[in-house]
Design a protein around this motif. Structure first.
Motif, PDB file in Angstrom:
ATOM      1  N   ILE A   1      40.724  33.588  30.577  1.00 42.87           N
ATOM      2  CA  ILE A   1      40.606  34.111  29.239  1.00 42.87           C
ATOM      3  C   ILE A   1      39.316  33.443  28.441  1.00 42.87           C
ATOM      4  CG2 ILE A   1      41.446  34.341  26.627  1.00 42.87           C
ATOM      5  CD1 ILE A   1      44.127  35.024  28.077  1.00 42.87           C
ATOM      6  N   LEU A   2      38.355  34.079  28.084  1.00 36.56           N
ATOM      7  CA  LEU A   2      37.150  33.279  27.446  1.00 36.56           C
ATOM      8  C   LEU A   2      37.454  33.516  25.792  1.00 36.56           C
ATOM      9  CD1 LEU A   2      34.566  31.552  27.441  1.00 36.56           C
ATOM     10  CD2 LEU A   2      33.419  33.598  27.902  1.00 36.56           C
ATOM     11  N   VAL A   3      37.394  32.635  25.108  1.00 39.30           N
ATOM     12  CA  VAL A   3      37.214  32.790  23.730  1.00 39.30           C
ATOM     13  C   VAL A   3      36.142  32.468  22.879  1.00 39.30           C
ATOM     14  CG1 VAL A   3      38.308  32.219  21.395  1.00 39.30           C
ATOM     15  CG2 VAL A   3      39.769  32.502  23.534  1.00 39.30           C
ATOM     16  N   GLY A   4      35.379  33.362  22.413  1.00 40.19           N
ATOM     17  CA  GLY A   4      33.994  32.986  21.755  1.00 40.19           C
ATOM     18  C   GLY A   4      34.440  32.662  20.361  1.00 40.19           C
TER      19      GLY A   4
ATOM     20  N   PRO B   1      48.073  31.806  31.970  1.00 35.66           N
ATOM     21  CA  PRO B   1      46.698  32.081  31.634  1.00 35.66           C
ATOM     22  C   PRO B   1      45.784  30.848  31.309  1.00 35.66           C
ATOM     23  CG  PRO B   1      47.568  33.226  30.070  1.00 35.66           C
ATOM     24  CD  PRO B   1      48.776  32.821  31.024  1.00 35.66           C
ATOM     25  N   LYS B   2      44.800  30.369  31.992  1.00 33.54           N
ATOM     26  CA  LYS B   2      43.874  29.414  31.469  1.00 33.54           C
ATOM     27  C   LYS B   2      42.863  29.879  30.301  1.00 33.54           C
ATOM     28  CE  LYS B   2      41.085  25.344  32.847  1.00 33.54           C
ATOM     29  NZ  LYS B   2      40.415  24.456  33.725  1.00 33.54           N
TER      30      LYS B   2
ATOM     31  N   GLY C   1      38.211  41.070  37.797  1.00 38.17           N
ATOM     32  CA  GLY C   1      39.666  41.304  38.096  1.00 38.17           C
ATOM     33  C   GLY C   1      40.366  39.931  38.439  1.00 38.17           C
ATOM     34  N   ASN C   2      39.518  39.003  38.787  1.00 35.58           N
ATOM     35  CA  ASN C   2      40.196  37.781  39.504  1.00 35.58           C
ATOM     36  C   ASN C   2      40.082  36.482  38.351  1.00 35.58           C
ATOM     37  OD1 ASN C   2      40.721  38.888  41.877  1.00 35.58           O
ATOM     38  ND2 ASN C   2      38.818  37.946  42.904  1.00 35.58           N
ATOM     39  N   GLY C   3      39.217  36.811  37.534  1.00 34.34           N
ATOM     40  CA  GLY C   3      39.311  35.696  36.196  1.00 34.34           C
ATOM     41  C   GLY C   3      37.802  35.693  35.764  1.00 34.34           C
ATOM     42  N   ILE C   4      37.420  34.560  34.916  1.00 34.74           N
ATOM     43  CA  ILE C   4      36.091  34.245  34.278  1.00 34.74           C
ATOM     44  C   ILE C   4      35.585  33.007  34.779  1.00 34.74           C
ATOM     45  CG2 ILE C   4      37.286  33.454  32.285  1.00 34.74           C
ATOM     46  CD1 ILE C   4      35.005  35.568  30.755  1.00 34.74           C
TER      47      ILE C   4
ATOM     48  N   GLU D   1      35.331  33.276  43.091  1.00 31.19           N
ATOM     49  CA  GLU D   1      34.680  34.569  43.433  1.00 31.19           C
ATOM     50  C   GLU D   1      35.113  35.769  42.499  1.00 31.19           C
ATOM     51  OE1 GLU D   1      34.148  38.266  46.784  1.00 31.19           O
ATOM     52  OE2 GLU D   1      35.057  36.345  47.531  1.00 31.19           O
ATOM     53  N   ILE D   2      34.331  36.158  41.650  1.00 31.64           N
ATOM     54  CA  ILE D   2      34.604  37.056  40.667  1.00 31.64           C
ATOM     55  C   ILE D   2      34.767  38.449  41.200  1.00 31.64           C
ATOM     56  CG2 ILE D   2      34.464  37.891  38.339  1.00 31.64           C
ATOM     57  CD1 ILE D   2      35.508  34.963  38.367  1.00 31.64           C
ATOM     58  N   ASN D   3      35.739  39.069  41.052  1.00 31.99           N
ATOM     59  CA  ASN D   3      35.957  40.425  41.734  1.00 31.99           C
ATOM     60  C   ASN D   3      35.658  41.230  40.347  1.00 31.99           C
ATOM     61  OD1 ASN D   3      36.543  42.985  42.241  1.00 31.99           O
ATOM     62  ND2 ASN D   3      38.325  42.352  43.308  1.00 31.99           N
ATOM     63  N   PRO D   4      34.700  42.240  40.422  1.00 26.51           N
ATOM     64  CA  PRO D   4      34.097  43.062  39.162  1.00 26.51           C
ATOM     65  C   PRO D   4      34.829  44.157  39.060  1.00 26.51           C
ATOM     66  CG  PRO D   4      32.718  43.443  41.059  1.00 26.51           C
ATOM     67  CD  PRO D   4      33.602  42.384  41.441  1.00 26.51           C
TER      68      PRO D   4
END
Length: 491
Positions: free
Chosen positions: A179-182, A21-22, A162-165, A2-5
């Protein structure tokens, strides 16, 4: 998950799981693989996602200068890179009569105070070297365990808070991370998704809310292994780079020899308003041979300088090149101002697309990977969004000036083979530039030599010291957080 916005929710380290962090990396190109190879040297978990089912061996020659040598030495792959590449002593510029008009060297000799092919690495600690792009890709691919790379993963959507991606793929799979890397190229799906949200939030600069501009298209390929009887230039023990400027046509073309006895080649077409419209259908196309056949026919008769008395043409190189090694691509050019948002960050062509005339695209993607990895490694355990965005801002601040310099250099080097009065003036200035100005320009260009803060530094001697690198001060958390709350560590 569940992604907390809510980005700034209350974060209590006493109750949160203590871990690094992943990182989810989208794009298994050279930039994404470089970041993966770097993170493999840490305890930071990561995964790489590539939309293609297989990576095709496309591309021509690729030049890597001294600025990436320290990073490659830290990764333990520099010697292997040297073995598969050629030193580039100079770039020769010729005409359609197969005459060399002038050349400019990559090296400076302290003894004579002139640029020469001797003492190649004295100034910067390494040579400028060239190899076939597929060979470089294979080298970095070997540094990443196969189980870390997921193919056929087209990203449909991302959700971050807030909780992740969370990323969702077209095959129905979902993946969680912090973390998301484009790293997915000039037409980055991650950038487009990020920008859509930033635009809704009125946080996207108007300069970033425009299509990628382009003024050229490029045909590239690589021959099968040949002999000096086929191409006399192959007998040289250093890379032979020759650029020819078309006299009455909007084209320029390049040839490069490799240690594998192949010839890499590229043809650039400069577009006017009308031809830009005709080529606009390729704006979103992938590298590939499908769009290349028509352009191959257009350029077959272009003369090349092969050495000796050989009078060959681009058509000979095309006939010697496997079709799967030939492709056509748009050459977009833009430095975006927005590189991150929330837990998403961009690197390489996804945030700065440089014309390959300067050979700076791959180099700057590798620089991005090194600097970004330093700041990710320095994040506290289970970082909150504010800490992640602070790290991303430090990464952007450290890289943006160097990227803009590379962009300007690429523009100038493109002008070496372009048409019109301005390119003629650029060629005249390059041909007649005083030696001290050549040295000053080289020192500015090659002083950015980023390294990894968490591996032993490369101490290879060089007369020109590397520029100050802020991210070398970014250190990993000294110890894990257990039962007691620990304040966030600055980066």
């Amino acid at each position: 998950m569940e992604i907390n916005p809510a980005v700034n929710f209350q974060h209590d380290r006493k109750v949160m799981h203590t871990r690094r962090p992943k990182v989810l990396i989208v794009g298994a190109g050279l930039g994404g693989l470089t970041l993966g190879a770097i993170l493999q040297k840490t305890d930071i978990p990561y995964e790489i996602f590539e939309r293609a089912a297989v990576v095709k061996p496309l591309g021509s020659g690729i030049t890597l200068n001294a600025t990436v040598a320290p990073l490659m030495r830290q990764l333990g792959i520099y010697d292997e890179f040297v073995a598969m590449s050629h030193v580039v002593p100079a770039v020769q510029v010729g005409n359609e009569n197969r005459e060399i008009q002038f050349s400019f060297s990559n090296y400076f000799d302290e003894a004579t105070t002139k640029y020469t092919t001797t003492k190649a690495s004295a100034l910067f600690g390494a040579d400028t070297r060239l190899l076939a792009r597929p060979k470089l890709y294979e080298l970095f691919l070997r540094q990443v365990p196969t189980e870390r790379i997921h193919m056929s993963k087209k990203i449909l959507s991302t959700t971050q808070g807030g909780n992740g991606i969370l990323i969702r793929c077209s095959d129905g799979t979902e993946y969680e991370g912090d973390i998301l890397v484009g790293a997915d190229g000039a037409h980055s799906a991650i950038r487009q998704t990020l920008y859509e949200q930033l635009k809704k939030d009125r946080k996207l600069p108007s300069s970033d809310d425009v299509p990628l501009p382009f003024s050229t298209v490029c045909l590239v390929g690589q021959t099968k292994p040949l002999t000096p009887e086929d191409i006399p230039l192959l007998a040289a023990d250093k890379c032979q780079v020759v650029r020819i400027v078309g006299e009455d046509k909007p084209y320029a073309w390049n040839t490069f020899t490799t240690t594998q006895s192949t010839v890499c080649w590229s043809i650039v077409r400069f577009l006017d308003e009308e031809s830009s419209k005709l080529n606009d259908s390729f704006r979103n196309s992938e590298w590939g041979p499908e769009a290349a056949e028509a352009m191959c026919e257009e350029v077959r008769d272009f003369p090349i300088i092969a050495g000796g008395d050989k009078k060959l043409t681009i058509g000979d190189l095309i006939d010697w090149s496997p079709k799967e090694y030939i492709s056509k691509v748009m050459l977009e050019e833009k430095v975006f101002r927005t590189w991150y948002g929330c837990r998403t960050v961009l690197m390489g062509d996804a945030c700065h697309k440089l014309n390959p005339s300067g050979g700076a695209g791959a180099v700057n993607a590798m620089h991005d990977a090194a600097v970004l990895a330093n700041y990710i490694n320095a994040l506290p355990l289970h970082p909150v969004v504010d800490e992640i965005e602070s790290a991303f801002e430090s990464y952007r601040a450290e890289r943006i000036e160097w990227v803009e310099r590379a962009f300007n250099t690429s523009q100038m080097l493109q002008a070496l083979v372009a048409k019109g009065l301005k390119p003629m003036l650029v060629r005249f200035m390059m041909k007649n530039m005083p030696e001290f100005l050549k040295r000053r320009a080289a020192e500015q260009m090659y002083s950015c030599r980023p390294q990894l803060a968490f591996l032993p530094l490369d101490e290879t001697p060089a007369l020109v010291k590397p520029a100050y690198q802020p991210s070398l001060k970014a250190k990993a958390p000294a110890q894990e957080v257990n039962d007691q709350e620990q304040p966030a560590q600055s980066v």
